[in-house]
Design a protein around this motif. Structure first.
Motif, PDB file in Angstrom:
ATOM      1  N   LYS A   1     -37.047   5.129 -15.840  1.00  0.00           N
ATOM      2  CA  LYS A   1     -36.890   6.126 -15.102  1.00  0.00           C
ATOM      3  C   LYS A   1     -35.854   6.078 -13.935  1.00  0.00           C
ATOM      4  N   SER A   2     -35.775   4.853 -13.750  1.00  0.00           N
ATOM      5  CA  SER A   2     -34.531   4.514 -12.447  1.00  0.00           C
ATOM      6  C   SER A   2     -33.254   4.589 -13.184  1.00  0.00           C
ATOM      7  N   ALA A   3     -33.090   4.141 -14.298  1.00  0.00           N
ATOM      8  CA  ALA A   3     -31.768   4.175 -15.095  1.00  0.00           C
ATOM      9  C   ALA A   3     -31.456   5.649 -15.399  1.00  0.00           C
ATOM     10  N   ALA A   4     -32.364   6.475 -15.779  1.00  0.00           N
ATOM     11  CA  ALA A   4     -32.029   8.033 -16.169  1.00  0.00           C
ATOM     12  C   ALA A   4     -31.827   8.649 -14.724  1.00  0.00           C
ATOM     13  N   LEU A   5     -32.370   8.342 -13.719  1.00  0.00           N
ATOM     14  CA  LEU A   5     -32.219   9.132 -12.483  1.00  0.00           C
ATOM     15  C   LEU A   5     -30.784   8.649 -12.122  1.00  0.00           C
ATOM     16  N   GLY A   6     -30.594   7.270 -12.272  1.00  0.00           N
ATOM     17  CA  GLY A   6     -29.015   7.040 -11.874  1.00  0.00           C
ATOM     18  C   GLY A   6     -28.028   7.748 -12.552  1.00  0.00           C
ATOM     19  N   VAL A   7     -28.060   8.277 -13.815  1.00  0.00           N
ATOM     20  CA  VAL A   7     -27.303   8.997 -14.495  1.00  0.00           C
ATOM     21  C   VAL A   7     -27.216  10.452 -13.922  1.00  0.00           C
ATOM     22  N   VAL A   8     -28.388  10.925 -13.474  1.00  0.00           N
ATOM     23  CA  VAL A   8     -28.473  12.055 -12.752  1.00  0.00           C
ATOM     24  C   VAL A   8     -27.665  11.986 -11.384  1.00  0.00           C
TER      25      VAL A   8
ATOM     26  N   ALA B   1     -24.204  14.153 -10.625  1.00  0.00           N
ATOM     27  CA  ALA B   1     -24.021  14.829  -9.208  1.00  0.00           C
ATOM     28  C   ALA B   1     -22.877  14.220  -8.218  1.00  0.00           C
ATOM     29  N   ALA B   2     -22.486  12.999  -8.588  1.00  0.00           N
ATOM     30  CA  ALA B   2     -21.376  12.528  -7.999  1.00  0.00           C
ATOM     31  C   ALA B   2     -20.064  12.637  -8.422  1.00  0.00           C
ATOM     32  N   TYR B   3     -20.099  13.016  -9.568  1.00  0.00           N
ATOM     33  CA  TYR B   3     -18.744  13.402 -10.311  1.00  0.00           C
ATOM     34  C   TYR B   3     -18.591  14.699 -10.067  1.00  0.00           C
ATOM     35  N   HIS B   4     -19.486  15.763 -10.303  1.00  0.00           N
ATOM     36  CA  HIS B   4     -19.440  17.089 -10.225  1.00  0.00           C
ATOM     37  C   HIS B   4     -18.829  17.592  -8.414  1.00  0.00           C
ATOM     38  N   SER B   5     -19.415  16.720  -7.768  1.00  0.00           N
ATOM     39  CA  SER B   5     -19.038  16.584  -6.464  1.00  0.00           C
ATOM     40  C   SER B   5     -17.500  16.189  -6.312  1.00  0.00           C
ATOM     41  N   ALA B   6     -17.160  15.012  -6.871  1.00  0.00           N
ATOM     42  CA  ALA B   6     -15.950  14.633  -6.533  1.00  0.00           C
ATOM     43  C   ALA B   6     -15.007  15.841  -7.441  1.00  0.00           C
ATOM     44  N   LYS B   7     -15.391  16.375  -8.460  1.00  0.00           N
ATOM     45  CA  LYS B   7     -14.390  17.325  -9.389  1.00  0.00           C
ATOM     46  C   LYS B   7     -14.267  18.681  -8.361  1.00  0.00           C
TER      47      LYS B   7
ATOM     48  N   ALA C   1     -15.824   8.482 -11.016  1.00  0.00           N
ATOM     49  CA  ALA C   1     -17.227   9.095 -11.140  1.00  0.00           C
ATOM     50  C   ALA C   1     -17.594   9.204 -12.548  1.00  0.00           C
ATOM     51  N   LYS C   2     -16.817   9.776 -13.125  1.00  0.00           N
ATOM     52  CA  LYS C   2     -16.915  10.118 -14.785  1.00  0.00           C
ATOM     53  C   LYS C   2     -17.191   8.705 -15.470  1.00  0.00           C
TER      54      LYS C   2
ATOM     55  N   GLN D   1     -23.611   3.986 -16.634  1.00  0.00           N
ATOM     56  CA  GLN D   1     -24.987   4.178 -16.331  1.00  0.00           C
ATOM     57  C   GLN D   1     -25.544   4.617 -17.458  1.00  0.00           C
ATOM     58  N   SER D   2     -25.061   5.582 -18.244  1.00  0.00           N
ATOM     59  CA  SER D   2     -25.623   6.017 -19.527  1.00  0.00           C
ATOM     60  C   SER D   2     -25.914   4.681 -20.507  1.00  0.00           C
ATOM     61  N   ALA D   3     -24.806   3.886 -20.598  1.00  0.00           N
ATOM     62  CA  ALA D   3     -25.067   2.863 -21.561  1.00  0.00           C
ATOM     63  C   ALA D   3     -25.960   1.797 -20.974  1.00  0.00           C
TER      64      ALA D   3
END
Length: 313
Positions: free
Chosen positions: A145-152, A156-162, A208-209, A215-217
């Motif tokens: 759960k923690s790793a999956a939420l890390g992806v989320v 979000a950080a990537y889209h914010s930076a984008k 961020a990407k 994180q997905s890995a």
């Protein structure tokens, strides 16, 4: 932008909660293991004490028989050796029992708590198959759960930076006195334009990407290790269960039957003292191994619950 920041904050909060659940599950496993080991050690101490008392009684009988010529000197020597071994076993069992209880008390943060039940019982788990356990672990384990939420959060950080280099629309309403003469309500709509950053926003988005991929890995590796953990725990539980079935099927009853036959034969003079000692030793070994098998089964069950995330389906 605000929406992405909120998404990241919620994901980070939930990830922290999942990590806390994992820590609680780890502590639960440690306490359960320590508790079952304490029961095992205390039960073994009782068995060792009984063996020592029996050896002392047999030594007295061997000496009496030797004095009247009904037993050889070798029987007395053999019984003395058995008593000495039994006394050493009791001393080792006392140390082990004390150490196991101290470990348990340290984990629960309480010295010699009252109300602990030191009864030797095998843990019975509901009938579950490996596939359902693996599926349950993927949904329930805190580290996944923690790793999956890390992806989320990283997404979000990537889209914010984008979108940080894009104009930001804002809507603002106020109710206040705009001038000394008359009050009123104001509504403002506008755009905030970012300053030229010379490629910094693009670089932040690329970073961020890359963090999303990392994180997905990590998430996939966490899943792989979790499934391996479940399979190993399941195999250990099945093995421990089969060993219990072996003891309760024939092994324990046969060793007890052998001891009773040797005892009756010794009392009637048909069995030698050495044969009786051998039967006692076999029964003591089988009983001790049975106690350890039950402890191992309980610990294996606790490990299986831990492997799937703390609760079985």
């Amino acid at each position: 932008k605000r929406r992405q920041r909120v998404i990241a904050a919620i994901a980070d909060r939930d990830a922290a909660k999942a990590e806390l659940d994992t820590a609680i599950s780890d502590l639960d496993l440690a306490v359960s293991t320590a508790y079952f080991e304490a029961i095992r050690a205390k039960t073994e101490l009782g068995l060792a004490t009984n063996i020592k008392n029996n050896a002392a009684n047999l030594l007295t009988a061997a000496k009496n028989q030797f004095q009247i010529g009904d037993a050889p000197r070798s029987a007395v020597i053999r019984t003395e050796i058995e008593l000495s071994r039994a006394e050493q076993a009791v001393s080792a069992a006392e140390t082990d029992s004390a150490n196991r209880q101290n470990t348990l008390y340290s984990l629960i943060g309480q010295q010699d708590p009252g109300g602990l039940q030191y009864e030797l019982n095998a843990t019975a788990l509901p009938s579950v198959n490996l596939f359902s356990l693996e599926s349950y672990a993927l949904k329930q384990r805190g580290d996944i759960k923690s790793a999956a939420l890390g992806v989320v959060s990283k997404d979000a950080a990537y889209h914010s930076a984008k979108i940080s280099g894009q104009p930001d629309l804002f809507l603002e309403g106020r109710h206040a006195q705009l001038n000394p003469v008359a009050g009123g309500t104001s509504l403002r709509v506008g755009l905030t334009l970012p300053l030229i950053d010379f490629g910094k926003n693009r670089a932040d988005a690329a970073t961020a990407k890359a963090e999303i991929k990392s994180q997905s890995a990590l998430l996939e590796e966490t899943k792989r290790l979790a499934l391996l953990d479940v399979r190993s725990a399941y195999a250990m539980y099945q093995q421990a269960k089969k060993l219990i079935e072996s003891f309760e099927g024939q092994r324990l009853s046969r060793s007890k039957e052998l001891l009773e036959m040797a005892k009756i034969g010794y009392e009637k003079g048909a069995t030698s003292l050495l044969e009786y000692l051998d039967a006692q030793q076999i029964y003591a070994m089988e009983t001790t191994d049975y106690v350890r098998a039950i402890s191992n089964l309980n610990i294996a069950a606790a490990n299986l619950r831990h492997a799937v995330g703390g609760k079985l389906p």
